[in-house]
Scaffold this active site. Structure first.
Site, PDB file in Angstrom:
ATOM      1  CG  HIS A 160      54.062  63.746  40.873  1.00 22.10           C
ATOM      2  ND1 HIS A 160      54.843  63.995  39.767  1.00 22.10           N
ATOM      3  CD2 HIS A 160      54.048  64.885  41.607  1.00 22.10           C
ATOM      4  CE1 HIS A 160      55.287  65.236  39.845  1.00 22.10           C
ATOM      5  NE2 HIS A 160      54.827  65.793  40.943  1.00 22.10           N
ATOM      6  CG  ASP A 176      50.439  68.922  47.613  1.00 24.28           C
ATOM      7  OD1 ASP A 176      50.949  69.927  48.119  1.00 24.28           O
ATOM      8  OD2 ASP A 176      50.311  68.772  46.392  1.00 24.28           O
TER       9      ASP A 176
END
Ligand code: CMC
Length: 427
Positions: A305, A363
């Site tokens: 991320h 996700d």
């Protein structure tokens, strides 16, 4: 030393640049005078170190793994809040009272149908049309159907536009799915809750109503709460950028949907399931996959991320929720969750991932929830978009009311220097 200023010395000249401090103590150097004073611009590809706005909506601390909407920790909202309540918190700034929530729910019910003329748009798409392209196109068409909401001035106009988007997005999404399956559209049922209504429009068939379980409704609501906002990510920044030109809310949201589509953003949830299914089908082992990632032949989808350099708190919550839903649905033997956990454990003990602070993101486990709910992979980015709607709207409103400048980054030009035009015969 003045803690409110940074000193920058360049070409023998020292410039005082003001420091800006946020609620949680993050500091930023205000460089708005830099070019005027020195002729220099800043260079920051991917805006990885650029604060583009002041915002009061969502706080993320990537080092500590903290996420809060309007000050409320994501863990508390996951435990106690519903998607609609969270949407109201993000968009209007406060958790609603009971009458406020009831009134908003009524507005959503009143707006859940699509204009019948709009249904022709679905016919214009091929049977296997991409649901994300249908969603962005139909939301963009709202600008033509609701011309009175192009220039939102009053609170009433804003609430109406919000209700139209939040309510109709689930109808459009379900219809896009039905179209892809060649099934008749199931109209929304005003007696159902937001999530139950969506599952009904997805899975009911004429003369056979689909009745989702409480566990399914809860899992879907949690999924949407987890996706409701994440400050200045690619799609949110796109919404704010389009808004900065004074474009209308519908056009800005349609642009956000397109930005979300890519595999590095909202398309990652589908890519995770494809990865897990490939491993499950025996095409690759977990070890092979990790080795390929380390050789940079592919990315470990659902990992890493831009902001989180520790565990993404949403991944923790969704992992637990995926286990619970599988248990509630009597599907505990699902091989994909086993593979996901093996991938996670292998990556988290490997120096490649440790050195780069790569952890599971939102996700990684969300696709397992969607799969257990029976939602097809082609719809995963659409599900992300339904969840992100409140965040995009909240940021559009903040941007439009801030009265800021049009967004217009600069560049460092690296092309040819000036040259003379040569006629086609001379080339
Ligand atoms: N697998 C393997 N290596 C990775 C991964 C990954 N998933 N993510 C980052 N890296 C490596 C990357 O190769 C680089 O290594 P090096 O410095 O040796 O070249 C380093 O980690 C930094 O990566 P980056 O690409 O500079 O990081 P970024 O902040 O630009 O990208 C990201 C963030 C999310 C795009 C990236 O981590 C990624 O591609 N992840 C996989 C796709 C994914 O899961 N996306 C969903 C993100 S969360 C929800 C959302 O925002 O939509």
């Amino acid at each position: 030393m003045d803690t409110k200023k940074a000193l920058l010395t360049i070409d023998g000249k020292t410039l005082e640049l003001p420091l800006l401090e946020g609620t949680e103590g993050e500091r930023a150097i205000d460089i708005t005078s830099l070019r005027r004073e020195t002729g220099l611009i800043t260079y920051d590809p991917g805006f990885a170190n650029t604060g583009s706005c002041r915002s009061k909506i969502t706080f993320v601390d990537g080092e500590k793994g903290i996420l809060r909407y309007r000050g409320y920790p994501i863990e508390e909202l996951a435990e106690h809040s519903s998607f609609i309540e969270t949407a109201m918190l993000l968009i209007f700034g406060e958790l609603p009272t009971q009458p406020e929530r009831a009134a908003f729910r009524d507005m959503l019910s009143a707006q859940e149908l699509l204009h019948e003329d709009l249904l022709h748009h679905f016919e214009g798409f091929p049977p296997y049309g991409q649901p994300m392209s249908i969603l962005s196109a139909v939301i963009n068409s709202f600008a033509s159907y609701y011309p009175d909401l192009l220039d939102i001035q009053t609170d009433e106009e804003f609430r109406l536009a919000v209700a139209k988007i939040i309510s109709k997005v689930r109808t459009i999404s379900a219809f896009a799915y039905r179209k892809s399956m060649g099934r008749p559209f199931m109209y929304p049922d005003p007696n159902r809750s937001y999530c139950s209504n969506f599952l009904h429009m997805m899975f009911s068939i004429p003369y056979k109503e689909f009745e989702p379980t409480r566990a399914q409704i809860k899992a879907l609501s949690l999924f949407l709460v987890m996706h409701a906002d994440h400050e200045q990510n690619c799609s949110c920044s796109t919404v704010r950028m389009v808004c900065s030109s004074q474009a209308n809310l519908f056009a800005s949201i349609a642009a956000g949907i397109c930005a979300l589509w890519g595999r590095l953003h909202g398309g990652a949830n589908a890519a995770v399931i494809e990865m897990l299914e490939n491993i499950n089908a025996g095409r690759l082992t977990v070890k092979d996959y990790i080795e390929k990632v380390k050789r940079r032949e592919m990315r470990l989808m659902g990992f890493g991320h831009r902001v989180y350099k520790s565990f993404d708190p949403r991944a923790k919550i969704l992992k637990k929720a995926a286990h619970k839903l599988l248990h509630d649905q009597d599907m505990t033997g699902d091989p994909l969750i086993e593979i996901a956990q093996e991938l996670e454990a292998t990556a988290m003990s490997d120096d490649f991932f440790i050195e780069r602070s790569l952890y599971p993101n939102v996700d990684f486990y969300s696709g397992i929830i969607l799969r257990t709910l029976g939602i097809p992979v082609s719809m995963y980015p659409v599900m992300f978009a339904i969840g992100r709607m409140p965040g995009w709207i909240a940021h559009w409103y903040e941007e439009s009311r801030a009265g800021g400048k049009i967004h217009r980054p600069r560049q460092v030009y690296m092309g040819p220097a000036e040259r003379k035009y040569r006629s086609i015969e001379e080339r």
